[in-house]
Design a protein around this motif. Structure first.
Motif, PDB file in Angstrom:
ATOM      1  N   PHE A 176     102.876  59.947 130.985  1.00 15.15           N
ATOM      2  CA  PHE A 176     101.805  59.740 131.961  1.00 15.15           C
ATOM      3  C   PHE A 176     101.944  60.851 132.989  1.00 15.15           C
ATOM      4  O   PHE A 176     102.392  60.634 134.102  1.00 15.15           O
ATOM      5  N   GLY A 177     101.603  62.056 132.587  1.00 17.30           N
ATOM      6  CA  GLY A 177     101.792  63.224 133.430  1.00 17.30           C
ATOM      7  C   GLY A 177     103.176  63.803 133.227  1.00 17.30           C
ATOM      8  O   GLY A 177     103.961  63.308 132.420  1.00 17.30           O
ATOM      9  N   PRO A 178     103.522  64.833 133.996  1.00 20.48           N
ATOM     10  CA  PRO A 178     104.797  65.530 133.778  1.00 20.48           C
ATOM     11  C   PRO A 178     106.021  64.786 134.306  1.00 20.48           C
ATOM     12  O   PRO A 178     107.145  65.123 133.938  1.00 20.48           O
ATOM     13  N   THR A 179     105.840  63.773 135.142  1.00 23.03           N
ATOM     14  CA  THR A 179     107.003  63.146 135.780  1.00 23.03           C
ATOM     15  C   THR A 179     107.181  61.672 135.436  1.00 23.03           C
ATOM     16  O   THR A 179     108.062  61.014 135.999  1.00 23.03           O
ATOM     17  N   TYR A 180     106.369  61.124 134.532  1.00 19.60           N
ATOM     18  CA  TYR A 180     106.514  59.707 134.198  1.00 19.60           C
ATOM     19  C   TYR A 180     106.271  59.494 132.708  1.00 19.60           C
ATOM     20  O   TYR A 180     105.373  60.095 132.130  1.00 19.60           O
ATOM     21  N   ALA A 181     107.072  58.622 132.120  1.00 17.33           N
ATOM     22  CA  ALA A 181     106.893  58.243 130.720  1.00 17.33           C
ATOM     23  C   ALA A 181     107.325  56.790 130.587  1.00 17.33           C
ATOM     24  O   ALA A 181     108.136  56.295 131.369  1.00 17.33           O
ATOM     25  N   SER A 182     106.774  56.110 129.581  1.00 12.84           N
ATOM     26  CA  SER A 182     107.112  54.702 129.391  1.00 12.84           C
ATOM     27  C   SER A 182     106.998  54.324 127.927  1.00 12.84           C
ATOM     28  O   SER A 182     106.127  54.823 127.211  1.00 12.84           O
ATOM     29  N   THR A 183     107.889  53.412 127.510  1.00 12.30           N
ATOM     30  CA  THR A 183     107.674  52.791 126.208  1.00 12.30           C
ATOM     31  C   THR A 183     106.478  51.856 126.380  1.00 12.30           C
ATOM     32  O   THR A 183     106.159  51.441 127.492  1.00 12.30           O
ATOM     33  N   MET A 184     105.810  51.530 125.306  1.00 12.50           N
ATOM     34  CA  MET A 184     104.597  50.698 125.377  1.00 12.50           C
ATOM     35  C   MET A 184     104.636  49.617 124.310  1.00 12.50           C
ATOM     36  O   MET A 184     103.676  49.406 123.584  1.00 12.50           O
TER      37      MET A 184
ATOM     38  N   GLY B 146     105.078  46.277 124.772  1.00 14.86           N
ATOM     39  CA  GLY B 146     104.554  44.972 125.158  1.00 14.86           C
ATOM     40  C   GLY B 146     105.655  43.975 125.445  1.00 14.86           C
ATOM     41  O   GLY B 146     105.413  42.908 125.986  1.00 14.86           O
ATOM     42  N   ASP B 147     106.882  44.301 125.063  1.00 20.31           N
ATOM     43  CA  ASP B 147     108.038  43.494 125.453  1.00 20.31           C
ATOM     44  C   ASP B 147     108.471  43.977 126.830  1.00 20.31           C
ATOM     45  O   ASP B 147     107.647  44.404 127.618  1.00 20.31           O
ATOM     46  N   THR B 148     109.745  43.945 127.102  1.00 23.53           N
ATOM     47  CA  THR B 148     110.236  44.571 128.321  1.00 23.53           C
ATOM     48  C   THR B 148     110.346  46.058 128.038  1.00 23.53           C
ATOM     49  O   THR B 148     111.142  46.487 127.204  1.00 23.53           O
ATOM     50  N   ASP B 149     109.510  46.843 128.696  1.00 23.80           N
ATOM     51  CA  ASP B 149     109.447  48.276 128.455  1.00 23.80           C
ATOM     52  C   ASP B 149     110.270  49.034 129.481  1.00 23.80           C
ATOM     53  O   ASP B 149     110.630  48.506 130.534  1.00 23.80           O
ATOM     54  N   MET B 150     110.583  50.296 129.160  1.00 28.99           N
ATOM     55  CA  MET B 150     111.339  51.145 130.055  1.00 28.99           C
ATOM     56  C   MET B 150     110.449  52.260 130.561  1.00 28.99           C
ATOM     57  O   MET B 150     109.797  52.951 129.769  1.00 28.99           O
ATOM     58  N   GLY B 151     110.402  52.408 131.869  1.00 31.30           N
ATOM     59  CA  GLY B 151     109.690  53.508 132.496  1.00 31.30           C
ATOM     60  C   GLY B 151     110.681  54.529 133.011  1.00 31.30           C
ATOM     61  O   GLY B 151     111.789  54.169 133.429  1.00 31.30           O
ATOM     62  N   LEU B 152     110.301  55.787 132.983  1.00 29.27           N
ATOM     63  CA  LEU B 152     111.152  56.880 133.466  1.00 29.27           C
ATOM     64  C   LEU B 152     110.403  57.604 134.579  1.00 29.27           C
ATOM     65  O   LEU B 152     109.370  58.226 134.331  1.00 29.27           O
ATOM     66  N   GLN B 153     110.898  57.499 135.799  1.00 27.46           N
ATOM     67  CA  GLN B 153     110.230  58.097 136.961  1.00 27.46           C
ATOM     68  C   GLN B 153     111.020  59.312 137.431  1.00 27.46           C
ATOM     69  O   GLN B 153     112.139  59.190 137.928  1.00 27.46           O
ATOM     70  N   ALA B 154     110.436  60.506 137.261  1.00 28.63           N
ATOM     71  CA  ALA B 154     111.105  61.745 137.639  1.00 28.63           C
ATOM     72  C   ALA B 154     110.510  62.395 138.883  1.00 28.63           C
ATOM     73  O   ALA B 154     111.000  63.428 139.327  1.00 28.63           O
ATOM     74  N   ASP B 155     109.488  61.819 139.469  1.00 29.59           N
ATOM     75  CA  ASP B 155     108.892  62.382 140.678  1.00 29.59           C
ATOM     76  C   ASP B 155     109.815  62.088 141.862  1.00 29.59           C
ATOM     77  O   ASP B 155     110.021  60.914 142.200  1.00 29.59           O
ATOM     78  N   PRO B 156     110.393  63.104 142.489  1.00 30.06           N
ATOM     79  CA  PRO B 156     111.334  62.858 143.585  1.00 30.06           C
ATOM     80  C   PRO B 156     110.733  62.017 144.720  1.00 30.06           C
ATOM     81  O   PRO B 156     111.441  61.267 145.372  1.00 30.06           O
ATOM     82  N   ALA B 157     109.439  62.114 144.941  1.00 26.20           N
ATOM     83  CA  ALA B 157     108.804  61.338 146.004  1.00 26.20           C
ATOM     84  C   ALA B 157     108.575  59.883 145.609  1.00 26.20           C
ATOM     85  O   ALA B 157     108.355  59.035 146.464  1.00 26.20           O
ATOM     86  N   GLU B 158     108.611  59.578 144.321  1.00 27.26           N
ATOM     87  CA  GLU B 158     108.303  58.239 143.827  1.00 27.26           C
ATOM     88  C   GLU B 158     109.510  57.474 143.290  1.00 27.26           C
ATOM     89  O   GLU B 158     109.496  56.249 143.254  1.00 27.26           O
TER      90      GLU B 158
END
Length: 112
Positions: A32-40, A42-54
């Protein structure tokens, strides 16, 4: 209904971390853009947040709820403190809060 939907990890590089979990566990991440990715799954998914401000300082449990506004009121009434007011994201809205022990969590409602 409320359920743990995501565990969001603060990361340095979403692409590198996605590649690690793909190789180690055969998980597929949607970028989801250059700084966020997620498994999809529908169970408990993992998000990866790389935006230093977020990104948060620690892993962020995200609870899916049916009525975000009602949950916001309930969290505040129960003694939780809002650390980030309601905001939109692609596919829904969420807010961050701390429980009485100081753990940061988020509640989210997906768009219908």
């Amino acid at each position: 209904m409320a359920r743990l939907a995501f565990l969001e990890l603060p990361v340095v590089d979403a692409a590198t971390t996605s590649a690690f979990y793909a190789a180690a566990f055969d998980w597929t991440f949607a970028p989801f853009g250059p700084t966020y990715a997620s498994t999809m799954t529908g169970d408990t998914d993992m998000g990866l947040q790389a935006d230093p401000a977020e990104r948060t300082a620690a892993p962020l449990p995200v609870i899916a709820v049916d009525d975000l506004d009602a949950v916001l009121a309930a969290v505040e009434a129960a003694g939780g403190s809002v650390t980030r007011p309601v905001f939109g994201f692609p596919g829904g809205r969420r807010f961050h809060f701390r429980d009485p022990d100081g753990h940061e969590l988020a509640a989210m409602q997906v768009d219908d």
